[in-house]
Design an enzyme around this catalytic site. Structure first.
Site, short mmCIF file in Angstrom:
data_model
loop_
_atom_site.label_atom_id
_atom_site.label_comp_id
_atom_site.label_asym_id
_atom_site.label_seq_id
_atom_site.Cartn_x
_atom_site.Cartn_y
_atom_site.Cartn_z
N LYS A 1 3.70 -4.07 8.48
CA LYS A 1 3.04 -3.76 7.20
C LYS A 1 1.92 -4.77 6.91
CE LYS A 1 4.80 -4.72 3.13
NZ LYS A 1 5.50 -4.83 1.86
N LYS B 1 14.04 -13.24 4.58
CA LYS B 1 13.33 -14.43 4.08
C LYS B 1 14.05 -15.71 4.48
CE LYS B 1 10.27 -12.70 0.58
NZ LYS B 1 9.76 -12.76 -0.77
N LYS C 1 0.22 -9.50 1.95
CA LYS C 1 -0.65 -10.50 1.33
C LYS C 1 -0.38 -11.90 1.83
CE LYS C 1 1.79 -9.91 -3.06
NZ LYS C 1 3.17 -10.27 -2.78
P1 ATP Z 1 4.77 -10.73 0.69
O1 ATP Z 1 3.90 -10.78 1.90
O2 ATP Z 1 4.37 -11.70 -0.36
O3 ATP Z 1 6.23 -10.70 0.98
P2 ATP Z 1 3.82 -8.06 0.46
O4 ATP Z 1 2.35 -8.24 0.48
O5 ATP Z 1 4.46 -7.59 1.72
O6 ATP Z 1 4.51 -9.37 -0.04
P3 ATP Z 1 4.97 -7.07 -1.99
O7 ATP Z 1 4.40 -8.05 -2.93
O8 ATP Z 1 6.40 -7.12 -1.67
O9 ATP Z 1 4.12 -7.00 -0.65
O10 ATP Z 1 4.56 -5.60 -2.49
C1 ATP Z 1 4.72 -5.11 -3.77
C2 ATP Z 1 4.67 -3.60 -3.69
O11 ATP Z 1 3.36 -3.21 -3.24
C3 ATP Z 1 5.63 -3.01 -2.67
O12 ATP Z 1 6.87 -2.71 -3.21
C4 ATP Z 1 4.90 -1.75 -2.23
O13 ATP Z 1 5.12 -0.73 -3.14
C5 ATP Z 1 3.44 -2.13 -2.33
N1 ATP Z 1 2.86 -2.54 -1.03
C6 ATP Z 1 2.67 -3.80 -0.58
N2 ATP Z 1 2.10 -3.82 0.63
C7 ATP Z 1 1.90 -2.52 0.97
C8 ATP Z 1 1.36 -1.85 2.12
N3 ATP Z 1 0.87 -2.52 3.15
N4 ATP Z 1 1.31 -0.51 2.12
C9 ATP Z 1 1.78 0.19 1.07
N5 ATP Z 1 2.32 -0.37 -0.03
C10 ATP Z 1 2.39 -1.70 -0.09
#
Ligand code: ATP
Ligand code: LTN
Length: 334
Positions: free
Chosen positions: A198, A116, A201
């Protein structure tokens, strides 16, 4: 089993964007399953979100949308405690105490902090650095036994355990030692536009992501535009065919079919037809969630009541731990 004898679960999601189908398969489906067996606390980590600059109006909206999305996915406000992190001041208060037990090096080695800091190099603030300490406070306040998280959060859980042990050792037993709870086959959904990353969001390209409030037509369009490869065979091969494998993963989630069954079904069929079928099934799979989300979001009073009920309960439990901690470190009780 009554709530006193049930093991405690705490988890949270940062409201840095609308939840995606990845959150459903990687977190929420699992949470919904755990609700009946555990005393569950599910939180929207808005204090974590502000470690990166946020538009205030958007953050407010997204925080409420995330709560509505938890409910739309099946989190029960009667069985679980659903709350907003900033509504429970003890999170910030315990984090302050834990700051004084954490070494600088323990935070600077965190992979998420390093990632980050690169991504937001214009604003590498102390909050971003101390992010895992606040997360430790989230968990330890509720004496959680289990913390369902993705693989990426394991390092933060390790720090939480170290802090708990350090504090317990320095004073006396205060915190329960939490265990990470990483679902074994929680499908990892990849970006539709860059299938080696991955699905996230906060991706700027909205075509990469299937949001849980997308309309069926939007989902169909995004899937039809998904990046595949120059081959024509529908075969599961994450390394050489990440795009097709990701679409197969989504199809499998929406239909319950195995990869072998999917390969057989689409033998000799071109990508166009394959994508159209995936698009239809995934759109139908998400439809009830997005409809429930729209319904819940339109009833602001209902959502506020649930959140206020949740934060009352969370505050009671959290204050019990905070009082103990304040007493042990020598603060005058209030
Ligand atoms: P950001 O983009 O805001 O960093 P993010 O969308 O990558 O966040 P997090 O908010 O860190 O995701 O995700 C919370 C939890 O949701 C993770 O620990 C994981 O368990 C699950 N998760 C998020 N994105 C995925 C994905 N693409 N596939 C599977 N599990 C996911
Ligand atoms: N950092 C987590 C969200 C989060 C969390 C928590 C998860 C904040 N506090 C406590 C589990 C327990 C994330 O980004 N996935």
């Amino acid at each position: 089993m009554d709530a006193d004898t049930k093991k405690v679960i705490l988890s949270g999601i940062t409201p840095s964007g609308i939840l995606t189908i990845g959150h459903l398969t990687g977190a929420l489906i699992n949470w919904v399953r755990l609700q009946s067996e555990y005393d569950c606390y599910f939180m929207i980590a808005d204090l974590h979100a502000i470690t990166v600059r946020q538009n205030p109006a958007e953050l407010r909206q997204r925080t409420l949308d995330t709560a509505a999305m938890f409910l739309a996915c099946g989190i029960s406000p009667e069985t679980s405690t659903l709350f907003i992190q900033s509504h429970v001041p003890a999170h910030s208060q315990l984090a302050w105490v834990l700051n004084t037990f954490t070494g600088m090096g323990e935070c600077s080695k965190m992979t998420q902090f390093k990632d980050k800091s690169k991504k937001h190099s214009e604003n590498v603030n102390v909050g971003l650095f101390a992010y895992p300490i606040l997360m430790a406070a989230d968990i330890l306040l509720y004496q959680a036994d289990l913390v369902p998280v993705g693989e990426d959060q394991k390092q933060h859980l390790e720090l939480t355990r170290n802090l708990a042990q350090r504090f317990n050792h320095y004073y006396s037993d205060t915190f329960k030692m939490p265990e990470p709870f990483i679902p074994e086959v929680g499908a990892r959904i990849m970006s539709l536009q860059n299938p080696t990353a991955k699905m996230s969001k906060s991706d700027e390209n909205k075509n990469s992501t299937i949001f849980l409030n997308d309309k069926p037509e939007e989902i169909r369009n995004k899937i039809k535009r998904a990046v595949t490869d120059s081959d024509t065979v529908v075969r599961y091969d994450e390394e050489n065919k990440p795009g097709v494998s990701n679409l197969m993963q989504l199809y499998s989630i929406a239909t319950g079919k195995s990869f072998a069954e999917i390969e057989k079904q689409f033998e000799g069929v071109g990508y166009g037809e394959f994508k159209a079928e995936v698009a239809d099934k995934v759109a139908e799979y998400i439809r009830p969630i997005s409809e429930r989300f729209a319904e819940i979001s339109s009833n602001k009073k209902y959502l506020q009541e649930i959140l206020s009920f949740g934060s009352d309960k969370a505050n009671k439990v959290a204050m019990k731990t905070l009082r103990k901690v304040y007493k042990k470190v020598g603060l005058v009780s209030f």
